[in-house]
Design a protein around this motif. Structure first.
Motif, short mmCIF file in Angstrom:
data_model
loop_
_atom_site.label_atom_id
_atom_site.label_comp_id
_atom_site.label_asym_id
_atom_site.label_seq_id
_atom_site.Cartn_x
_atom_site.Cartn_y
_atom_site.Cartn_z
N PHE A 154 39.62 53.44 21.10
CA PHE A 154 38.72 52.29 21.08
C PHE A 154 38.35 51.87 22.50
CE2 PHE A 154 41.49 52.23 17.42
CZ PHE A 154 40.65 51.97 16.36
N ARG A 155 37.21 51.19 22.55
CA ARG A 155 36.79 50.51 23.79
C ARG A 155 36.81 49.02 23.46
NH1 ARG A 155 32.85 54.63 23.22
NH2 ARG A 155 33.07 56.33 24.76
N THR A 156 37.89 48.37 23.81
CA THR A 156 38.04 46.96 23.43
C THR A 156 37.56 46.03 24.54
OG1 THR A 156 40.30 46.86 24.29
CG2 THR A 156 40.03 47.53 22.00
N ASN A 157 37.33 44.79 24.16
CA ASN A 157 36.91 43.75 25.10
C ASN A 157 35.66 44.12 25.89
OD1 ASN A 157 39.20 42.24 24.37
ND2 ASN A 157 40.46 43.35 25.85
N GLY A 158 34.76 44.85 25.22
CA GLY A 158 33.48 45.19 25.85
C GLY A 158 33.58 46.25 26.93
N ARG A 159 34.70 46.95 27.02
CA ARG A 159 34.86 47.98 28.05
C ARG A 159 33.95 49.17 27.78
NH1 ARG A 159 40.19 47.63 30.15
NH2 ARG A 159 40.68 45.40 30.44
N ARG A 160 33.50 49.80 28.85
CA ARG A 160 32.70 51.02 28.71
C ARG A 160 33.59 52.25 28.56
NH1 ARG A 160 27.73 50.50 33.10
NH2 ARG A 160 26.74 48.65 32.18
N TYR A 196 36.92 43.67 14.55
CA TYR A 196 37.23 43.93 15.96
C TYR A 196 37.31 45.42 16.23
CZ TYR A 196 39.76 43.79 20.43
OH TYR A 196 40.13 43.96 21.74
N TYR A 197 38.00 46.17 15.35
CA TYR A 197 38.16 47.60 15.56
C TYR A 197 36.95 48.39 15.07
CZ TYR A 197 42.89 46.40 16.86
OH TYR A 197 43.96 45.85 17.50
N LYS A 199 33.94 47.40 15.52
CA LYS A 199 32.98 47.27 16.62
C LYS A 199 33.38 48.08 17.84
CE LYS A 199 30.73 43.71 19.44
NZ LYS A 199 30.69 42.25 19.76
N SER A 200 34.68 48.20 18.09
CA SER A 200 35.13 48.84 19.32
C SER A 200 35.53 50.31 19.16
CB SER A 200 36.32 48.07 19.90
OG SER A 200 37.40 48.03 18.97
N ALA A 202 35.73 54.19 19.17
CA ALA A 202 35.11 55.15 20.08
C ALA A 202 35.12 56.57 19.52
CB ALA A 202 35.83 55.13 21.43
#
Length: 209
Positions: A154-160, A196-197, A199-200, A202
Motif C-alpha cells: 500500500f501507499r498510505t497517507n498519500g505517499r507516492r 482506507y486500504y 484507496k491506498s 498498490a
C-alpha cells in the motif's frame, strides 16, 4: 393320575426350553439390537504422518531453493508451497495483538515490514526490512491470480512510494484479507474493503511458487 403328571412335566420342559426371543444370526442384527459393538480398527499411520511439525518444517526449509532473478529479486521454489504458506499464516496469526514498534522485528513489537521479516526468517527466507524493498521481490500478480501467502502493498497517507506491507491470508471474490502491523493497532487482520486500504492499495507480489 400318573399319566396326567407325566404330561404336565413334558409341557413344562418344552415351555422352559422355548426361546424367549428371536435367535440373532448376524452381527448386523446384534448391532441393531445394541448388544454388539464392532471393535474400533486402529488407524495405520504412515511413516510420513509420523513427522512432527518441526520435522516437516525442517524438511520444507531443506527443500526450499532460492533462485536469483536480479541482484535484489528472488522467488522461492519449494516442494510443497501450500504447506509452507499455511505455516507462515499460522505463525503470523500467533503475532496478532503484538504492539506496533517502529523498526521492530521481534515479539516486543513489529513495524509492517518487520513482521514479514520475522515470520519468513523462521523458514530461512530472508526479506529486506523495508516494505519498499520487499515490493521489488518476486513477481507482481493480477487481482484474479492473488493467493494466500502473497505480499500485499500500500501507499498510505498519500505517499507516492510504497510504504506498507501485509500478507494475504484469505482471498474472496470482492475482498482480500491480510495480516499486518498497523501503527495504530499493532498486528491485526484487515480487509481491502476498508476504505482506507481500498484507496491506498498498490500491488500484490508473489515470492513463493
Amino acid at each position: 393320575m400318573k399319566r396326567i403328571v407325566s404330561l404336565f412335566f413334558l409341557v413344562l420342559f418344552f415351555t422352559a426350553c422355548k426361546p424367549t426371543s428371536a435367535i440373532i444370526t448376524s452381527k448386523k442384527e446384534a448391532e441393531d439390537k445394541g448388544i454388539y459393538t464392532p471393535p474400533i480398527a486402529k488407524k495405520i499411520i504412515a511413516k510420513k504422518e509420523l513427522h512432527t511439525k518441526a520435522e516437516k518444517k525442517k524438511e520444507i526449509v531443506k527443500k526450499s531453493k532460492i533462485i536469483e532473478v536480479e541482484a535484489s529479486d528472488y522467488i522461492v521454489n519449494t516442494a510443497d508451497s501450500s504447506y509452507l504458506v499455511e505455516q507462515l499464516i499460522n505463525l503470523a496469526s500467533t503475532k496478532i495483538g503484538t504492539n506496533y514498534k517502529s523498526g521492530g522485528i521481534t515479539d516486543e513489537g513489529f513495524d509492517c515490514s518487520g513482521l514479514m521479516y520475522n515470520i519468513f526468517d523462521l523458514y530461512h527466507i530472508k526479506l529486506p526490512h523495508s516494505s519498499f524493498e520487499q515490493s521489488k521481490l518476486g513477481a507482481v500478480v493480477e487481482r484474479e491470480n492473488i493467493k494466500k501467502g502473497d505480499l500485499i502493498f500500500f501507499r498510505t497517507n498519500g505517499r507516492r512510494q510504497i510504504n506498507h506491507v501485509g500478507m494475504v491470508i484469505e482471498v474472496n471474490a470482492d475482498e482480500i484479507k491480510f495480516i499486518h502491523s498497523a501503527t495504530s493497532s499493532g498486528v491485526i487482520v484487515s480487509s481491502t474493503k476498508e476504505p482506507y486500504y481500498q484507496k491506498s492499495f498498490a500491488q500484490v507480489n508473489r515470492i513463493l511458487l
